[in-house]
Design a protein around this motif. Structure first.
Motif, PDB file in Angstrom:
ATOM      1  N   MET A  22      33.171  -3.905  22.042  1.00 11.50           N
ATOM      2  CA  MET A  22      33.836  -2.690  22.492  1.00 11.50           C
ATOM      3  C   MET A  22      35.328  -2.908  22.668  1.00 11.50           C
ATOM      4  O   MET A  22      36.128  -2.012  22.428  1.00 11.50           O
ATOM      5  CB  MET A  22      33.228  -2.215  23.818  1.00 11.50           C
ATOM      6  CG  MET A  22      31.808  -1.703  23.711  1.00 11.50           C
ATOM      7  SD  MET A  22      31.698  -0.260  22.643  1.00 11.50           S
ATOM      8  CE  MET A  22      32.798   0.857  23.497  1.00 11.50           C
ATOM      9  N   SER A  23      35.710  -4.118  23.095  1.00  9.82           N
ATOM     10  CA  SER A  23      37.124  -4.383  23.346  1.00  9.82           C
ATOM     11  C   SER A  23      37.947  -4.364  22.074  1.00  9.82           C
ATOM     12  O   SER A  23      39.170  -4.231  22.112  1.00  9.82           O
ATOM     13  CB  SER A  23      37.288  -5.741  24.036  1.00  9.82           C
ATOM     14  OG  SER A  23      36.867  -6.789  23.187  1.00  9.82           O
ATOM     15  N   MET A  27      40.642  -0.942  18.539  1.00 10.60           N
ATOM     16  CA  MET A  27      41.762  -1.600  17.864  1.00 10.60           C
ATOM     17  C   MET A  27      41.616  -1.472  16.354  1.00 10.60           C
ATOM     18  O   MET A  27      42.600  -1.295  15.631  1.00 10.60           O
ATOM     19  CB  MET A  27      41.815  -3.091  18.238  1.00 10.60           C
ATOM     20  CG  MET A  27      41.927  -3.368  19.710  1.00 10.60           C
ATOM     21  SD  MET A  27      43.498  -2.804  20.396  1.00 10.60           S
ATOM     22  CE  MET A  27      43.294  -3.336  22.097  1.00 10.60           C
ATOM     23  N   GLY A  28      40.359  -1.560  15.890  1.00 10.26           N
ATOM     24  CA  GLY A  28      40.117  -1.477  14.453  1.00 10.26           C
ATOM     25  C   GLY A  28      40.550  -0.160  13.862  1.00 10.26           C
ATOM     26  O   GLY A  28      41.099  -0.097  12.756  1.00 10.26           O
ATOM     27  N   LEU A 157      37.619  -9.083  12.470  1.00  8.13           N
ATOM     28  CA  LEU A 157      38.778  -8.521  11.762  1.00  8.13           C
ATOM     29  C   LEU A 157      39.869  -8.107  12.750  1.00  8.13           C
ATOM     30  O   LEU A 157      41.060  -8.341  12.517  1.00  8.13           O
ATOM     31  CB  LEU A 157      38.347  -7.318  10.922  1.00  8.13           C
ATOM     32  CG  LEU A 157      37.523  -7.619   9.670  1.00  8.13           C
ATOM     33  CD1 LEU A 157      36.984  -6.331   9.064  1.00  8.13           C
ATOM     34  CD2 LEU A 157      38.361  -8.387   8.644  1.00  8.13           C
ATOM     35  N   SER A 158      39.456  -7.501  13.860  1.00 11.75           N
ATOM     36  CA  SER A 158      40.433  -7.089  14.868  1.00 11.75           C
ATOM     37  C   SER A 158      41.045  -8.292  15.567  1.00 11.75           C
ATOM     38  O   SER A 158      42.208  -8.252  15.972  1.00 11.75           O
ATOM     39  CB  SER A 158      39.780  -6.166  15.900  1.00 11.75           C
ATOM     40  OG  SER A 158      39.392  -4.945  15.314  1.00 11.75           O
ATOM     41  N   CYS A 159      40.258  -9.357  15.723  1.00 12.30           N
ATOM     42  CA  CYS A 159      40.785 -10.576  16.348  1.00 12.30           C
ATOM     43  C   CYS A 159      41.972 -11.135  15.560  1.00 12.30           C
ATOM     44  O   CYS A 159      42.948 -11.628  16.143  1.00 12.30           O
ATOM     45  CB  CYS A 159      39.696 -11.644  16.453  1.00 12.30           C
ATOM     46  SG  CYS A 159      38.700 -11.513  17.953  1.00 12.30           S
ATOM     47  N   THR A 239      41.209   1.148  29.543  1.00 17.84           N
ATOM     48  CA  THR A 239      41.942   0.011  28.990  1.00 17.84           C
ATOM     49  C   THR A 239      42.414   0.169  27.553  1.00 17.84           C
ATOM     50  O   THR A 239      43.469  -0.355  27.196  1.00 17.84           O
ATOM     51  CB  THR A 239      41.082  -1.257  29.067  1.00 17.84           C
ATOM     52  OG1 THR A 239      39.901  -1.090  28.258  1.00 17.84           O
ATOM     53  CG2 THR A 239      40.659  -1.549  30.497  1.00 17.84           C
ATOM     54  N   VAL A 240      41.644   0.855  26.717  1.00 18.98           N
ATOM     55  CA  VAL A 240      41.921   0.830  25.287  1.00 18.98           C
ATOM     56  C   VAL A 240      43.304   1.375  24.958  1.00 18.98           C
ATOM     57  O   VAL A 240      44.099   0.739  24.260  1.00 18.98           O
ATOM     58  CB  VAL A 240      40.835   1.598  24.505  1.00 18.98           C
ATOM     59  CG1 VAL A 240      41.289   1.864  23.077  1.00 18.98           C
ATOM     60  CG2 VAL A 240      39.543   0.800  24.500  1.00 18.98           C
ATOM     61  N   ALA A 241      43.606   2.590  25.439  1.00 18.43           N
ATOM     62  CA  ALA A 241      44.895   3.201  25.101  1.00 18.43           C
ATOM     63  C   ALA A 241      46.063   2.343  25.597  1.00 18.43           C
ATOM     64  O   ALA A 241      47.076   2.197  24.904  1.00 18.43           O
ATOM     65  CB  ALA A 241      44.975   4.611  25.686  1.00 18.43           C
TER      66      ALA A 241
END
Length: 471
Positions: A22-23, A27-28, A157-159, A239-241
């Motif tokens: 989820m974290s 981002m993806g 991929l996001s990492c 947190t995401v935004a």
């Protein structure tokens, strides 16, 4: 078993996504190739004041995410945001939001696939058609295998891209502290001022910057497939935004501290240029890998979110019923519909007519703003209903209703700016045509379904809202 419960079974997959997935999922969808490549053009327009534009739009998206979280957590049923729009405003608005959202992300997936071909075709010596075909098929298969495979692919991929941005900001901090090769915060105001072309140009790029944050809401869609959806939505909303805001603003801040904004070449990555300016060269290959990971990550997220929206639409008779059928928690037909559509559009663009991509972008460019506007209005309507019934509110938006209506006004202002700006007027008008067509199709769909039932319906049932979900 109630109708609402049956719909939950069809639209929510098994709880296979974890907190670490989820974290990275949002981002993806948000951090694509644009951050690493296309920000050169916006810096050229606004100068260092590009940071202010990202802060303003980032905070707006954060508030919209908060509204979406309140809408979801205080609703009567689980489901993605299209489900909650249907619960508040009925099937016509859900039809328009769902299909326009699907179109937006199919176009986004097409843009990312075309970008992948531009990056990989010269390196691999394959034709652009072969490259887009391979990329789309691989990401479609990733989504087909299982929800977990999508989450794992998105995580890694996001990492790659988030680790790259973090490393860049760490180096930037060190260079800024020691003043290495002229790295200085004074670059933000010493070369024509913080806003060298005036604040009107900064305001003009707000719509374009707003679209770079598109995708933050994907985390709330994926939250339905976690072990604890309520907690996952809460974490995503809080947190995401803000994380995305830090990555965008932080990354560009150090770019502008390392290199004068007026020395940035429009045709090259500002990150590579700033590193090259301080003597770190030979990173073109590494940046290619990072950009490719960003492209494939965004493509992966696009196919995922379009499949879940299609599944929800089909449950409510707004798409073929077989789109909601699942295999190991995956709506196979809905995933294939997204993958095939993306592949078809991408092949047309790279193999036959590049102008087709501009047609797609124009037809879908402003529809996401419409979706955000509806989310904000649904939040306001639901909050009034909750207050009226004396219900306790979870994850509430502050300063209601003043802050909520301010967000609505801000989104409408961006609409107006798009309508009056020569560079976005065509996109605005084409998007309005798209929404008008969807409104007509949605009206026809409702009438056909009403005739098929051949039974008198209550006002709520005529809207397609289960009684236990009606506001």
């Amino acid at each position: 078993m109630t109708s609402a419960r049956k719909k939950e079974i069809h639209t929510a997959g098994p709880a296979t996504l974890k907190t670490r997935h989820m974290s990275m999922i949002a981002m993806g969808g948000v951090i694509g190739a644009g951050l690493f490549v296309s920000t050169s053009s916006t810096i050229h327009i606004a100068g260092p004041a590009i940071l202010a534009a990202y802060v303003v739009d980032g905070l707006l998206v954060f508030l919209l995410m908060r509204m979406l979280g309140e809408l979801s957590l205080n609703g009567n049923a689980k489901g993605n945001f299209v489900h909650h729009i249907r619960r508040v405003f009925g099937p016509l608005m859900a039809f328009m939001v769902g299909w326009s959202y699907w179109l937006y992300w199919i176009v986004t997936a097409t843009v990312e696939a075309v970008a992948a071909s531009a990056i990989l075709a010269p390196v691999t010596h394959f034709s652009p058609v072969v490259v887009v075909t391979i990329c789309v098929i691989v990401m479609t298969l990733t989504n087909l295998v299982s929800v977990r495979s999508f989450g794992e692919a998105e995580f890694w991929l996001s990492c790659i891209k988030t680790t790259t941005i973090i490393a860049f900001m760490v180096m930037g901090t060190i260079f800024l502290v020691i003043g290495y090769r002229g790295t200085s915060i004074t670059h933000l105001w010493q070369h024509g001022g913080f806003s060298p072309h005036g604040w009107r140009d900064v305001a003009a790029i707000l719509p374009a910057v707003m679209f770079t944050f598109a995708g933050a809401e994907i985390a709330t869609v994926a939250a339905c497939e976690t072990e604890d959806p309520a907690r996952s939505v809460t974490v995503a909303v809080k947190t995401v935004a803000l994380r995305i805001l830090v990555f965008y603003v932080g990354g560009l801040f150090f770019v502008l501290c390392m290199l004068q904004w007026d020395k940035i070449d429009l045709n090259s990555s500002p990150f590579l240029q700033s590193l090259g300016h301080i003597g770190i060269n030979g990173l073109t290959g590494l940046m290619t890998i990072v950009v490719c990971s960003a492209v494939l990550s965004s493509l992966n997220s696009s196919i995922y979110v379009t499949s879940r929206v299609l599944a929800d639409l089909s449950v409510h008779g707004e798409g073929p019923s077989w789109w909601r059928k699942q295999w190991q928690g995956v709506p196979v037909a809905a995933v294939l519909a997204g993958g095939v559509s993306t592949l078809l559009f991408s092949v047309i663009v790279v193999g036959f007519s590049s102008s087709f991509l501009y047609f797609l972008i124009n037809a879908s460019g402003a529809v996401l703003l419409f979706n955000y506007l509806v989310i904000a209005l649904a939040h306001i309507r639901q909050r009034h209903s909750l207050h009226k019934n004396g219900q306790k509110i979870s994850l509430h938006v502050w300063l209601f209703p003043y802050l909520s209506w301010s967000v609505v006004a801000a989104v409408l202002l961006i609409f107006v700016m798009m309508a009056f700006s020569p560079s976005t007027r065509v996109q605005f008008l084409c998007s309005m045509v798209t929404l008008t067509v969807l409104a007509l199709l949605g009206t026809i769909n409702i009438r056909l379904r009403h005739k098929q039932t051949q039974s008198p319906l209550s006002p709520v049932q005529a809207q397609g809202i289960p009684p236990e979900q009606a506001i």
